[in-house]
Design a protein around this motif. Structure first.
Motif, PDB file in Angstrom:
ATOM      1  N   SER A 142       3.631   6.378  -4.922  1.00 13.81           N
ATOM      2  CA  SER A 142       3.607   6.605  -6.376  1.00 13.81           C
ATOM      3  C   SER A 142       2.480   7.554  -6.766  1.00 13.81           C
ATOM      4  O   SER A 142       2.665   8.421  -7.630  1.00 13.81           O
ATOM      5  N   LEU A 143       1.323   7.432  -6.127  1.00 15.88           N
ATOM      6  CA  LEU A 143       0.223   8.363  -6.424  1.00 15.88           C
ATOM      7  C   LEU A 143       0.574   9.790  -6.018  1.00 15.88           C
ATOM      8  O   LEU A 143       0.324  10.737  -6.777  1.00 15.88           O
TER       9      LEU A 143
ATOM     10  N   ILE B 159       1.337  -0.146 -10.539  1.00 15.13           N
ATOM     11  CA  ILE B 159       1.469  -0.434  -9.101  1.00 15.13           C
ATOM     12  C   ILE B 159       0.082  -0.597  -8.479  1.00 15.13           C
ATOM     13  O   ILE B 159      -0.147  -1.512  -7.681  1.00 15.13           O
ATOM     14  N   CYS B 160      -0.836   0.272  -8.853  1.00 21.82           N
ATOM     15  CA  CYS B 160      -2.214   0.163  -8.341  1.00 21.82           C
ATOM     16  C   CYS B 160      -2.869  -1.147  -8.779  1.00 21.82           C
ATOM     17  O   CYS B 160      -3.569  -1.794  -7.989  1.00 21.82           O
TER      18      CYS B 160
ATOM     19  N   GLN C 299      -1.481  -4.048  -6.729  1.00 25.69           N
ATOM     20  CA  GLN C 299      -2.085  -4.047  -5.399  1.00 25.69           C
ATOM     21  C   GLN C 299      -3.513  -4.589  -5.450  1.00 25.69           C
ATOM     22  O   GLN C 299      -3.939  -5.329  -4.562  1.00 25.69           O
TER      23      GLN C 299
ATOM     24  N   TYR D 171      -6.264  10.930 -10.822  1.00 21.72           N
ATOM     25  CA  TYR D 171      -5.443  10.267  -9.816  1.00 21.72           C
ATOM     26  C   TYR D 171      -5.739  10.814  -8.413  1.00 21.72           C
ATOM     27  O   TYR D 171      -5.685  10.076  -7.432  1.00 21.72           O
TER      28      TYR D 171
ATOM     29  N   VAL E 152       1.803   2.142  -3.436  1.00 19.39           N
ATOM     30  CA  VAL E 152       0.651   2.774  -4.084  1.00 19.39           C
ATOM     31  C   VAL E 152       0.554   4.236  -3.669  1.00 19.39           C
ATOM     32  O   VAL E 152       0.455   5.131  -4.515  1.00 19.39           O
TER      33      VAL E 152
ATOM     34  N   ILE F 136      -9.345   2.108  -8.209  1.00 17.84           N
ATOM     35  CA  ILE F 136      -8.426   1.663  -9.263  1.00 17.84           C
ATOM     36  C   ILE F 136      -9.059   1.878 -10.633  1.00 17.84           C
ATOM     37  O   ILE F 136      -8.367   2.215 -11.599  1.00 17.84           O
TER      38      ILE F 136
ATOM     39  N   ARG G  55       0.834  -1.209   0.000  1.00 22.78           N
ATOM     40  CA  ARG G  55       0.000   0.000   0.000  1.00 22.78           C
ATOM     41  C   ARG G  55       0.862   1.249   0.000  1.00 22.78           C
ATOM     42  O   ARG G  55       0.482   2.281  -0.540  1.00 22.78           O
TER      43      ARG G  55
ATOM     44  N   THR H  67       2.595   4.169 -12.083  1.00 21.53           N
ATOM     45  CA  THR H  67       1.674   4.337 -10.966  1.00 21.53           C
ATOM     46  C   THR H  67       0.411   3.506 -11.175  1.00 21.53           C
ATOM     47  O   THR H  67      -0.041   2.824 -10.248  1.00 21.53           O
TER      48      THR H  67
END
Length: 155
Positions: A20-21, A52-53, A56, A128, A17, A101, A14, A49
């Protein structure tokens, strides 16, 4: 992989996530504010990004289907829906995260198709940011009394 290990990986991931966000949203804000050129780096950041989301989310799906909390929720829905912690993990957390997401994915796709640099930055910034707010609202933070989970799990 067992439930405990997967839960730890999901918990640690997390942070990737969120970081990166925050970086991508910050870069998008800075880029649109200062009328920067949308570079290859910005495009890679957008894509990384979103990826990665998605990773997750896949870890979350895997966890969802082996979680004893979710199993209890699904097998005892009538009773479990009235238990805050069980309902949170069985229904609320996964629903909000899927939606978050989805919002990030749509934003990534829209930004990719924009032609003007400012439009790309603005699209990433808006979509985002909405995704991040949804994610932040549905993480079982350690300070929440009914869904409290540690900020960093230990294997």
């Amino acid at each position: 992989m067992n439930y405990s290990s997967l839960l730890t990986i999901h918990s640690w991931f997390r942070w990737a996530v969120l970081i990166s966000l925050i970086i991508t949203i910050g870069r998008a804000w800075f880029g649109r504010r200062n009328k920067l050129t949308f570079t290859t780096f910005d495009n890679k950041l957008r894509h990384m990004t979103a990826t990665i989301c998605h990773i997750q989310l896949m870890l979350g799906f895997w966890l969802y289907f082996i979680s004893p909390i979710v199993t209890y929720f699904l097998n005892n829905f009538g009773e479990a829906v009235h238990l805050r912690e069980i309902r949170f993990f069985g229904m609320e957390h996964i629903t909000v995260m899927i939606f978050a997401i989805l919002v990030i994915t749509i934003g990534s796709m829209k930004a990719k198709r924009k032609h003007a640099d400012r439009e790309k930055f603005n699209t990433i910034y808006v979509w985002y940011s909405i995704g991040l707010l949804l994610i932040l609202s549905s993480i079982p933070w350690s300070f929440l009394p009914l869904t409290s989970r540690p900020l960093l799990r230990v294997f």
